[in-house]
Design a protein around this motif. Structure first.
Motif, short mmCIF file in Angstrom:
data_model
loop_
_atom_site.label_atom_id
_atom_site.label_comp_id
_atom_site.label_asym_id
_atom_site.label_seq_id
_atom_site.Cartn_x
_atom_site.Cartn_y
_atom_site.Cartn_z
N ASN A 87 0.85 -1.19 0.00
CA ASN A 87 0.00 0.00 0.00
C ASN A 87 0.89 1.24 0.00
OD1 ASN A 87 0.92 0.31 2.67
ND2 ASN A 87 -0.89 -0.67 3.53
N ILE A 88 0.29 2.41 0.09
CA ILE A 88 1.07 3.65 0.02
C ILE A 88 2.05 3.76 1.18
CG2 ILE A 88 -0.69 5.04 1.19
CD1 ILE A 88 0.12 7.36 -0.69
N HIS A 89 1.69 3.24 2.33
CA HIS A 89 2.61 3.27 3.48
C HIS A 89 3.84 2.41 3.19
CE1 HIS A 89 -0.15 5.39 6.21
NE2 HIS A 89 -1.10 4.76 5.54
N GLY A 90 3.62 1.24 2.58
CA GLY A 90 4.74 0.39 2.21
C GLY A 90 5.60 1.04 1.14
N ASN A 91 4.96 1.76 0.22
CA ASN A 91 5.71 2.46 -0.82
C ASN A 91 6.60 3.55 -0.20
OD1 ASN A 91 5.34 4.96 -3.13
ND2 ASN A 91 6.05 2.96 -3.85
N HIS A 181 -2.33 -0.92 -9.55
CA HIS A 181 -2.35 -0.63 -8.11
C HIS A 181 -3.43 -1.44 -7.40
CE1 HIS A 181 0.04 2.91 -9.31
NE2 HIS A 181 0.35 3.05 -8.03
N ARG A 182 -4.60 -1.59 -8.06
CA ARG A 182 -5.71 -2.32 -7.43
C ARG A 182 -5.44 -3.82 -7.37
NH1 ARG A 182 -8.74 0.80 -11.02
NH2 ARG A 182 -9.16 -1.06 -12.29
N GLU A 183 -4.96 -4.38 -8.49
CA GLU A 183 -4.89 -5.84 -8.62
C GLU A 183 -3.56 -6.44 -8.16
OE1 GLU A 183 -7.97 -6.11 -12.44
OE2 GLU A 183 -5.85 -6.64 -12.68
N THR A 184 -2.47 -5.76 -8.46
CA THR A 184 -1.15 -6.30 -8.08
C THR A 184 -0.35 -5.22 -7.35
OG1 THR A 184 -0.38 -5.72 -10.31
CG2 THR A 184 -1.00 -8.01 -9.92
N VAL A 189 5.01 -1.54 -5.04
CA VAL A 189 5.66 -1.12 -3.79
C VAL A 189 7.04 -0.51 -4.04
CG1 VAL A 189 6.60 -1.89 -1.59
CG2 VAL A 189 4.33 -2.64 -2.30
N PRO A 190 7.96 -1.20 -4.75
CA PRO A 190 9.27 -0.57 -4.97
C PRO A 190 9.25 0.53 -6.03
CG PRO A 190 9.20 -2.73 -6.02
CD PRO A 190 7.91 -2.58 -5.28
N GLN A 191 8.29 0.46 -6.96
CA GLN A 191 8.26 1.44 -8.05
C GLN A 191 7.79 2.79 -7.54
OE1 GLN A 191 6.00 -0.32 -11.25
NE2 GLN A 191 7.34 -2.10 -11.38
N GLN A 192 8.50 3.84 -7.91
CA GLN A 192 8.22 5.17 -7.38
C GLN A 192 7.67 6.14 -8.41
OE1 GLN A 192 8.47 5.78 -4.14
NE2 GLN A 192 9.26 3.72 -3.74
N LEU A 193 7.98 5.94 -9.67
CA LEU A 193 7.60 6.89 -10.72
C LEU A 193 6.93 6.15 -11.86
CD1 LEU A 193 11.11 8.54 -10.79
CD2 LEU A 193 9.07 9.77 -10.05
N PHE A 194 6.03 6.85 -12.56
CA PHE A 194 5.44 6.27 -13.76
C PHE A 194 5.33 7.33 -14.84
CE2 PHE A 194 1.57 7.91 -11.69
CZ PHE A 194 0.95 8.56 -12.76
N THR A 195 5.29 6.87 -16.07
CA THR A 195 4.94 7.74 -17.19
C THR A 195 4.00 6.97 -18.10
OG1 THR A 195 6.60 7.15 -18.86
CG2 THR A 195 7.31 8.65 -17.12
N SER A 199 3.76 8.52 -27.71
CA SER A 199 4.82 9.15 -28.52
C SER A 199 4.50 10.60 -28.89
CB SER A 199 5.14 8.35 -29.80
OG SER A 199 4.23 8.64 -30.83
N ILE A 200 3.27 11.04 -28.61
CA ILE A 200 2.93 12.45 -28.87
C ILE A 200 3.03 13.24 -27.56
CG2 ILE A 200 1.12 14.04 -29.64
CD1 ILE A 200 0.00 11.69 -31.31
N GLY A 201 2.30 12.78 -26.56
CA GLY A 201 2.41 13.38 -25.23
C GLY A 201 3.25 12.50 -24.33
N PHE A 202 3.57 13.03 -23.15
CA PHE A 202 4.40 12.27 -22.21
C PHE A 202 4.01 12.72 -20.81
CE2 PHE A 202 8.26 10.84 -20.07
CZ PHE A 202 8.64 9.71 -20.79
N SER A 203 3.11 11.96 -20.17
CA SER A 203 2.61 12.32 -18.85
C SER A 203 3.38 11.54 -17.78
CB SER A 203 1.12 12.00 -18.72
OG SER A 203 0.37 12.82 -19.59
N TYR A 204 3.59 12.21 -16.64
CA TYR A 204 4.35 11.54 -15.58
C TYR A 204 3.75 11.85 -14.22
CZ TYR A 204 6.49 16.00 -14.19
OH TYR A 204 6.69 17.28 -13.74
N GLY A 205 4.08 11.00 -13.26
CA GLY A 205 3.60 11.21 -11.90
C GLY A 205 4.30 10.23 -10.98
N VAL A 206 3.79 10.11 -9.77
CA VAL A 206 4.35 9.15 -8.82
C VAL A 206 3.35 8.02 -8.60
CG1 VAL A 206 5.99 10.56 -7.54
CG2 VAL A 206 3.57 10.70 -6.97
N THR A 207 3.86 6.85 -8.38
CA THR A 207 2.98 5.72 -8.07
C THR A 207 2.23 6.02 -6.78
OG1 THR A 207 4.83 4.65 -6.93
CG2 THR A 207 4.42 4.01 -9.23
#
Length: 974
Positions: A87-91, A181-184, A189-195, A199-207
């Motif tokens: 969960n987010i606390h484990g992350n 996040h819901r299913e697995t 847990v170890p992953q911190q960033l996502f995009t 190839s046109i746009g490039f969105s990013y955030g945190v897990t």
């Protein structure tokens, strides 16, 4: 012909670009082997059943390398890294592992050591790898991530890839990440960033934070250019920086949230830390528009400065200018886990901390520096970060602050700088002297709207005329004066001057009732159905009380609450709305929630700065304001808001102006300053002049004070300045000294002169009061006069012009004759075009006009064109369409037929009218061409053969067919 695919056009290209910047590619099969997949199993799920999330051998080797005291085996290490919950606390716990803040126990040393998983100081010591199709089965669900980046065998970044031909591809990618996040959740847990990219746009955030308002576009110079985006975002040092420094966990409303500092915040933090450690510079200004995350930028700056080895255990002063912001800052520091924080309780407490050379973060309000001695702490590694810098250092407080820590570095943070540098007052003059442009880093309103950090602001006017019955007012005022026995003409004039003003007019009882009725109706019809909330901003506290009573007549009383600062001397009608701290906190909390009351807060000053309530959509503005005060107030409504459960996504903020400050609003929104440095005076020359006057010209006047400024000194001053020429000479000197003092302030240079200057100011006040004609005003008579004016001032009902213009012969003249503000004309005209185009969706011409109108609107809102230029562009659109309609009527063509006809003429096709009729017949014969691929092919073929009857150039005919149908696809959104 080839067509793009998700893997070929996006996924494989990301891997290629990643390898070019130093990430080693690991094939899917090799990655699965290194994770312990069972190659003999029959199905993917069985293969992955007991697999690790890590490249276990690589991870173990690096742990042994970085932690010589770590003597446990691989299984022990994996058990340790499996402790964080899914969960987010484990992350958060896992991020602490990645940042080297978690420990392991050494049996050999019998104590704890920090477990180092990544070497941030020597990036080359780490192993950077990238793989694809990263699969995990947790016994119930299985998910496969497109591209994963690993450091030392630990997955830290995931990229979800989509085909560029898909509609809303990035949104689909983000939705898949939510499913992971819901299913697995173990996978995340170890992953911190996502995009997510197509190839046109490039969105990013945190897990563990996939809310839309917390997903950002990675900015680059152009749309597309996947290579540039991958190589900049996935740069190895950039990923290390994000992991080590720029991810935050914060407790908000008893819930843990995760955030990433955005590009403008990260850049500002880096620049401030660099400036603070620069031995040659001591000032800097961070100019970030309201709502762009300034508080977290300050907090992260303070944290990194404190941890910087070059800073050598510094003292960091976080300066706040109001109690509520001080409490908020402390909560934020605590929520993100920043330690070594001291809150200053008093002036004495502050002096003690500085004298005792406290090393850490001090949170203080600037007024606690009043009367503090100079040179309390002269260390250089003191860094003063000043919130709301446009007002915090005003008056003598800034001089006390800068003299107390004379060698400190001062960094101002503001969303609304004051640009009055020519008069000696200005945020740029105070903090921008070390930068030629006047600021260290800037993030403008336009930048924040483009990024989605804040929302666009829409605003309109609902003015109402003030009706002043002069004869009745004069008659009743004179009767009132006679009853109170006041007959001095100057006293009467002064009372009238105070009573007959805008503030009093705005509190006219009849006017307040009409505005309240209008606000209630507008809120019920336009805001409440959307689920949002509103502010009603009154001119002062008595007006707040009046509006509450009036609003309760038109809305349930529980819909609204009054929030202002109470005074123990308040009359009963104001005390009725006094709130203790707990009650006010509860009101604020409930206001931020969509399913709780109140829905409207009635305010005048409190909550107009620093109060963050994204659900606030509308502001009813009934208070004259200007410059930074106005911009800060209206910025309350531009916070993005999203509620997935209620399917609410706030489109923009809305301000409705009742007092006609539209022009001030325009100036506030357009505020910029590219020529700041051109008007910064040579302060050193002014200091020399000030010093000369204070040491040579001022002392003779100070000698007139011989009794610690008691009544005898007052008598002496009155006697000394009986001669008018003496008064004139003294007044001239004082005004010169006052002007110099204001221009130089705030500056540690002024600290030795503060007491002397205060005495000189007191002498001036006494002499001025003694020889100016004074009028003593009867306070009770003043109150009665105010009430008289308020009872007699009436007002017309507010009217918000939401008119739509039809396109006809009278439209152009109607635009010219309209009495509306030009800004209002632009908004209403564009809305008209959009409305008409939407209602006539089968007219390709109107669709094209709508697109051009939207382009005008975009240029207008981003201030690339002026109001008049926008009006001229829109006028041309109306005239062009009017001309088109006349020609179309003469031909007797419908919209589609005329569109085809114009395309024939533009391409110089012979017998254009006859060809058009044939083509129109083919459209009639293929009524389902918009939805049927078969009919569309048949229609294109028929149109092609019709063209070839008159056009010998086959290529020209083919190109015309493509152009015609491309326009129709766009027009009909096919």
């Amino acid at each position: 012909m080839p067509s793009p695919t998700e893997h070929k056009s996006v996924q494989s290209r990301i891997i290629e670009y990643a390898t070019e910047i130093g990430w080693q590619y690991v094939s899917q099969s090799e990655a699965e082997s290194r994770r312990g997949f069972d190659a003999s199993a029959a199905s993917p799920r069985e293969k992955a059943r007991n697999a690790s999330r890590f490249f276990t051998d690589t991870l173990f080797e690096k742990v042994k390398e970085f932690n010589p005291k770590f003597k446990d085996n691989k299984a022990d290490l994996l058990r340790l890294l499996d402790l964080p919950l899914p969960n987010i606390h484990g992350n958060r716990d896992f991020l602490h592992y990645l940042q080297g803040e978690k420990t392991f126990f050494s049996q050999e040393e019998n104590r704890e050591f920090n477990l180092i998983l990544i070497d941030y100081d020597n990036p080359a010591n780490n192993i950077f790898e990238v793989t694809e199709e990263y699969y995990l089965f947790n016994g119930q669900y299985a998910n496969r991530e497109d591209v994963v980046f690993l450091i030392n065998g630990i997955p830290v970044v995931v990229i979800e890839c989509k085909n560029a031909t898909k509609d809303e591809a990035i949104a689909i990618g983000v939705d898949q990440l939510r499913r992971y996040h819901r299913e697995t959740p173990e996978l995340m847990v170890p992953q911190q960033l996502f995009t997510a990219t197509e190839s046109i746009g490039f969105s990013y955030g945190v897990t563990w934070n996939t809310i839309r308002r917390n997903i950002f576009n990675w900015k680059s110079e152009e749309i597309g250019n996947l290579e540039a985006k991958v190589k900049s975002f996935c740069d190895r040092q950039h990923i290390l920086d994000l992991l080590k420094k720029f991810i935050l966990f914060a407790e908000q409303n008893e819930e843990l949230n995760k955030f990433i500092l955005r590009q403008h915040q990260k850049t500002a933090v880096d620049k401030v830390v660099e400036r603070a450690l620069d031995p040659t510079k001591t000032r800097g200004l961070v100019w970030h528009t309201q709502g762009s995350g300034k508080t977290y930028t300050m907090i992260k700056t303070a944290e990194l400065l404190f941890k910087a080895p070059q800073a050598e255990k510094p003292t960091i002063l976080l300066m706040i200018d109001r109690n509520e912001l001080e409490d908020q800052m402390l909560k934020n520091l605590n929520s993100v886990g920043v330690n070594n924080v001291q809150q200053v309780e008093s002036i004495q407490d502050l002096q003690r901390l500085l004298k005792n050379d406290y090393r850490g973060i001090i949170v203080s309000m600037v007024h606690k520096f009043r009367d503090i001695p100079a040179d309390v702490n002269s260390r250089k590694n003191i860094y003063v970060l000043i919130d709301e810098a446009h007002r915090t250092t005003g008056g003598d407080l800034g001089n006390y602050l800068m003299a107390a820590v004379p060698n400190a570095t001062f960094i101002g943070f503001t969303g609304t700088p004051i640009d009055k540098t020519a008069y000696g007052k200005g945020t740029f003059k105070t903090f921008g002297t070390d930068d030629p442009q006047g600021y260290l880093h800037k993030y403008s309103i336009a930048d924040s709207i483009e990024d989605g950090t804040t929302l666009p602001l829409f605003y309109g006017m609902a003015p109402n005329e003030l009706l002043v019955p002069k004869e009745i007012l004069e008659k009743e005022f004179l009767s009132l004066a006679e009853a109170y026995g006041v007959n001095d003409i100057e006293e009467l004039n002064k009372i009238l001057e105070r009573a007959v003003n805008t503030k009093n007019f705005l509190k006219g009882k009849e006017r307040v009732d009409k505005v309240a009725e209008y606000v209630a109706k507008h809120y019920k019809e336009n805001v409440e159905p959307l689920g949002y909330k509103a502010f009603l901003v009154a001119v002062d506290r008595p007006a707040c009380a009046m509006y509450k009573k009036a609003l309760d007549k038109y809305l349930p009383p529980e819909y609204s609450e009054v929030v202002y600062t109470g005074n123990h001397n308040d009359p009963e009608e104001l005390k009725a709305y006094h709130r203790d701290a707990r009650s006010e906190k509860e009101i604020r909390r409930k206001f931020t929630r969509p399913d709780e009351l109140p829905k409207i807060l009635i305010v005048t000053e409190k909550l107009l700065t620093g109060f963050d309530a994204p659900i606030l959509y509308a502001m009813y503005l009934d208070k004259p304001m200007r410059d930074h005060t106005l911009l800060q107030a209206i910025a309350r409504v531009n916070r993005p808001y999203e509620n997935e459960e209620l399917e609410m996504v706030k489109p923009h903020g809305f301000v409705l102006d009742f007092v006609g400050i539209f022009e001030n609003l325009e100036k506030a929104l357009a505020f910029d300053s590219d020529e700041i440095n051109a008007i910064v005076k040579d302060i050193n020359l002014l200091k020399q002049l000030f010093q000369s006057k204070m040491e040579k010209d001022v002392p003779p006047y100070l000698e007139l004070i011989q009794h610690s400024f008691n009544d005898k000194d007052t008598d002496n001053l009155i006697n000394h300045f009986r001669d008018k020429s003496k008064r004139k000479e003294f007044f001239k000197l004082f005004k010169e000294v006052e002007m110099l003092y204001e221009i130089i302030s705030p500056d540690k240079f002024l600290r030795p002169y503060i007491d002397t200057y205060a005495t000189l100011s007191a002498i001036y006040q006494v002499v001025r009061n003694a020889y100016a004609k004074r009028v003593q005003v009867d306070r009770e008579f003043q109150r009665k006069t105010n009430e008289l004016v308020q009872s007699k001032i009436a007002g017309t009902a507010p009217h918000f012009n939401n008119e739509f213009f039809e396109i006809n012969e009278k439209t152009i003249q109607k635009i010219k004759d309209s009495q509306d503000n030009d800004n209002t004309k632009v908004i209403n005209l564009i809305k008209s075009i959009e409305k008409i185009a939407d209602e006539n969706s089968d007219d390709p011409f109107l669709i094209g006009i709508k697109e051009r109108a939207e382009a005008v609107e975009e240029n207008y809102e981003s201030r690339q064109i002026s109001t008049q230029e926008a009006l001229e562009e829109i006028r041309k659109l109306y005239e062009q369409d009017l001309k088109r309609r006349k020609e179309q009527a003469e031909k007797g063509f419908d919209d589609l037929t005329f569109f085809i006809y114009k395309k024939m003429l533009e391409n110089e096709i012979n017998n254009a009218e006859e060809i058009t009729k044939q083509i129109k017949g083919e459209f009639v014969n293929h009524p389902n061409w918009k939805t049927s691929e078969k009919e569309l092919r048949e229609l294109r073929q028929a149109v092609y053969f019709a063209l070839l009857a008159e056009e010998d150039d086959i290529d020209k005919a083919a190109n015309l067919i493509d152009e015609l149908f491309n326009h129709l696809f766009i027009a009909f959104k096919l």
